[in-house]
Design a protein around this motif. Structure first.
Motif, PDB file in Angstrom:
ATOM      1  N   ALA A 116      17.603  -4.332 -11.924  1.00  0.00           N
ATOM      2  CA  ALA A 116      16.988  -5.533 -12.500  1.00  0.00           C
ATOM      3  C   ALA A 116      17.877  -6.728 -12.218  1.00  0.00           C
ATOM      4  O   ALA A 116      19.105  -6.615 -12.182  1.00  0.00           O
ATOM      5  N   GLU A 117      17.222  -7.872 -12.007  1.00  0.00           N
ATOM      6  CA  GLU A 117      17.955  -9.098 -11.719  1.00  0.00           C
ATOM      7  C   GLU A 117      17.272 -10.263 -12.431  1.00  0.00           C
ATOM      8  O   GLU A 117      16.041 -10.380 -12.396  1.00  0.00           O
ATOM      9  N   THR A 118      18.077 -11.107 -13.053  1.00  0.00           N
ATOM     10  CA  THR A 118      17.538 -12.250 -13.787  1.00  0.00           C
ATOM     11  C   THR A 118      17.671 -13.523 -12.970  1.00  0.00           C
ATOM     12  O   THR A 118      18.755 -13.847 -12.486  1.00  0.00           O
ATOM     13  N   GLY A 119      16.538 -14.226 -12.813  1.00  0.00           N
ATOM     14  CA  GLY A 119      16.555 -15.522 -12.138  1.00  0.00           C
ATOM     15  C   GLY A 119      16.483 -16.645 -13.151  1.00  0.00           C
ATOM     16  O   GLY A 119      16.677 -16.424 -14.352  1.00  0.00           O
ATOM     17  N   GLU A 120      16.194 -17.843 -12.694  1.00  0.00           N
ATOM     18  CA  GLU A 120      16.127 -18.995 -13.596  1.00  0.00           C
ATOM     19  C   GLU A 120      14.960 -18.883 -14.576  1.00  0.00           C
ATOM     20  O   GLU A 120      15.071 -19.263 -15.735  1.00  0.00           O
ATOM     21  N   GLU A 121      13.833 -18.353 -14.099  1.00  0.00           N
ATOM     22  CA  GLU A 121      12.640 -18.280 -14.949  1.00  0.00           C
ATOM     23  C   GLU A 121      12.100 -16.865 -15.105  1.00  0.00           C
ATOM     24  O   GLU A 121      11.369 -16.595 -16.061  1.00  0.00           O
TER      25      GLU A 121
END
Length: 225
Positions: free
Chosen positions: A154-159
């Motif tokens: 899993a990877e978190t971006g800006e939105e």
């Protein structure tokens, strides 16, 4: 009199709009329940068959472990009709599922998790990764000569948050990719997950699938942050 009539018409339209919204919500809830129910029986039938095969082979300790795992998993799936759950609970369920499948396939594949700890309290659609993992194990690793490797990350971006299920299995043609995403063929799990996410979050979110014959498949699930 004209003002009163106008006011009455506006109120009637607002009431009608409210009724339409309620009907739409009920329809969405009903569709979500149906889509989620499609997962559980399919998985249950497969798992009971696996346990039966293990019992027939005389390996009662393995069969016992699978029954305990299955019992806890069924408790999780039936304890609540909520569509959203904490990621940590869904991952725990998924790890039990994977353990059962590794017993079934005699450890022909390994699984690596790379999910940031800070995401574990995030609410996600219940069982949203299971159909993607099942697809990789059952179809991706089928007839594969090398050991299967499944990466769940899993990877978190800006939105957004992107969850990826990637395998080094057989891969698929672009025609097969299209079938998998359109509720056609033998595997409806990926399309099921895509539909559920779009109902919950909107058309901007959902599942994308990237694959090449002989080189494996990566399925990406995008949900809002």
């Amino acid at each position: 009199a004209i003002g009163q009539e106008f006011s009455r018409m506006v109120n009637e339209k607002l009431t009608l709009a409210d009724q339409v919204t309620r009907v739409e919500l009920k329809n969405k809830e009903a569709e979500l329940e149906l889509l989620q129910s499609n997962i559980n029986p399919h998985f249950l039938y497969n798992t009971l068959n696996i346990i039966n095969w293990t019992c027939l082979a005389g390996d009662t300790p393995k069969a016992s472990r699978m029954i305990v795992d299955l019992s806890r998993m069924l408790q999780y799936t039936s304890q609540s009709r909520k569509q959203l759950v904490h990621l940590k609970d869904d991952i725990d369920w998924l790890k039990r599922y994977i353990e059962i499948m590794q017993i079934r396939y005699e450890n022909q594949f390994e699984v690596n998790f790379d999910i940031p700890e800070e995401l574990m309290e995030k609410e996600v659609p219940k069982l949203f990764l299971q159909p993607l993992v099942e697809n990789a194990i059952v179809h991706g690793f089928k007839n594969s000569e090398e050991k299967g490797i499944l990466e769940i990350s899993a990877e978190t971006g800006e939105e957004n948050i992107c969850f990826t299920v990637e395998d080094n299995g057989a891969g698929m043609t672009q025609q097969r990719v299209k079938e998998v995403l359109e509720f056609s063929g033998t595997s409806i799990g990926v399309a099921n997950t895509d539909r559920r996410i779009k109902i919950l979050y909107g058309e901007a979110y959902g599942v994308s699938l990237h694959s090449q014959l002989g080189e494996g498949t990566a399925v990406v699930v995008t949900i809002p942050k």
